[in-house]
Design a protein around this motif. Sequence first.
Motif: not given
Length: 480
Positions: A25-31, A376-379, A418-424, A456-461
């Motif tokens: 999976v290609t991880v999108q750069a956060t900078a 999960t699915l995110s970008q 956010n870029s630290s992974g905290t849910v806003l 933007l993150k989709f999380t299926g549980t």
Amino acid sequence: MLGLTLPRHGLGAVLAGLGLLAAGVTVQATATPAAAATPHRILFDDGHAEEAGNADWIVSTSKPDPLGQDSSPSAETDWTGALSSWGVALQKTGDYSLKTATSALTYGGSSATDLSNFDTLVLPEPNTLFTTAEKTAIMTFVKNGGGLFMISDHTGADRNNDGEDAVEILNDLMTDNSVDSTDPFGFSIDSLSISSDYPSAISDSSSPVLHGSFGTVTKSLIASGTTATLKPADNANVKGLLYRTGYSGNTGAFFATSTFGSGRVAFWGDSSPIDDGTGQSGNTLYDGWNDSGATNAALALNATEWLAGGSSSGGGDDGGGSTCASAQLLGNSGFESGSSTWTTSSGVITNSTDESARTGSYYAWLDGYGSAHTDTLSQSVTVPAACTTATLSFYLHVDTAETTTSTAYDTLKVQVLNSSGTVLSTLATYSNLNASSGYTQRSLNLAGYAGQTVTLKFTGTEGSTLQTSFVIDDTALNVS
């Protein structure tokens, strides 16, 4: 019960045959590029044989900082290079900071010439292919708000005899990258060698490139060059500004602009117009910059200003935050390039026939296993600060074996991090109670995140029994 009655893990033999299931999976750069400010920061590439043969596509022999040759140039000969007129003209305004990259292009790194430190990247007729990592860096830079100036030459202009010319190299950048290879800019460069012409500008008084603070553009110059074919169906923002004589519309565009994500793109079909006829000893150069039949200087300088985020009112305007170009910001929005641009858990992006795409062949399938499971699915994406409208939309099909009409056993959350992974924020939550026989479009407001880079993150549980599949296709983040 709607749709599938079997849990997804019962389809393993089908899914195991999919190359995408185990693909990296290609991880999108956060900078991200810092917001454009005065001075506008321009990086000229010189790491891809731009000085090979008779070419001398540099602003100065002092690299990375041209000020090392002359800290206060007043004439183009104060800097040495065939692009010195371009560089000195920008430097003299006091509104630009120029640097030259001589090594591999990166994005999100620590080097002084990392793309995250600049507003615009100029590719003046590159003559070696960009690496996979470089293409990811360039495309991510543009998607997140950077400007990209691509200058080609005629087909066959292989100055270092490595089998690649600028036409092939720039087309390769657009069609074979990990960010978006589905014609992201809405044009392709033609394999042509046009000996001579004076392409004319279209009539558009509102264009900051044709009518900018550096002058009015009427004509450019072809002295062995090429054109581009526009494909507005792939990118509605692509626009031809100057055309080869006898051409218009989608063919014969000699100078074109477009957008990608929150960034801007410009294409020029020949390097002769940027050549000021002076450079290092031993090079045979051509003075197209000062050609009396064209307005190449105004075109180059206005386009640089526009790419860097400046308005048409002056080179010193604060860039980036002053305007919002209407655009769709998500890469690989319909999943047709597999896991490119998206970060996913295993097997989420698929073309399995056990569910179906809304359009095309691929889609995102979260859960559907009939056992405790999370997908999960995110970008990552940057929402331009000046945009007042930002709408995330996607088509969702919920397929479940649950029979309850009151309990949400399985859920899909749509969240902003956010870029630290905290849910806003959790924008919406869907569940087995939203099951239906087909796709339903969902729209969510992201205007509150203007000026921010978010994920933007989709999380299926899924619960321990009875499958629920959350199937997503045709995503978009439209800003204006």
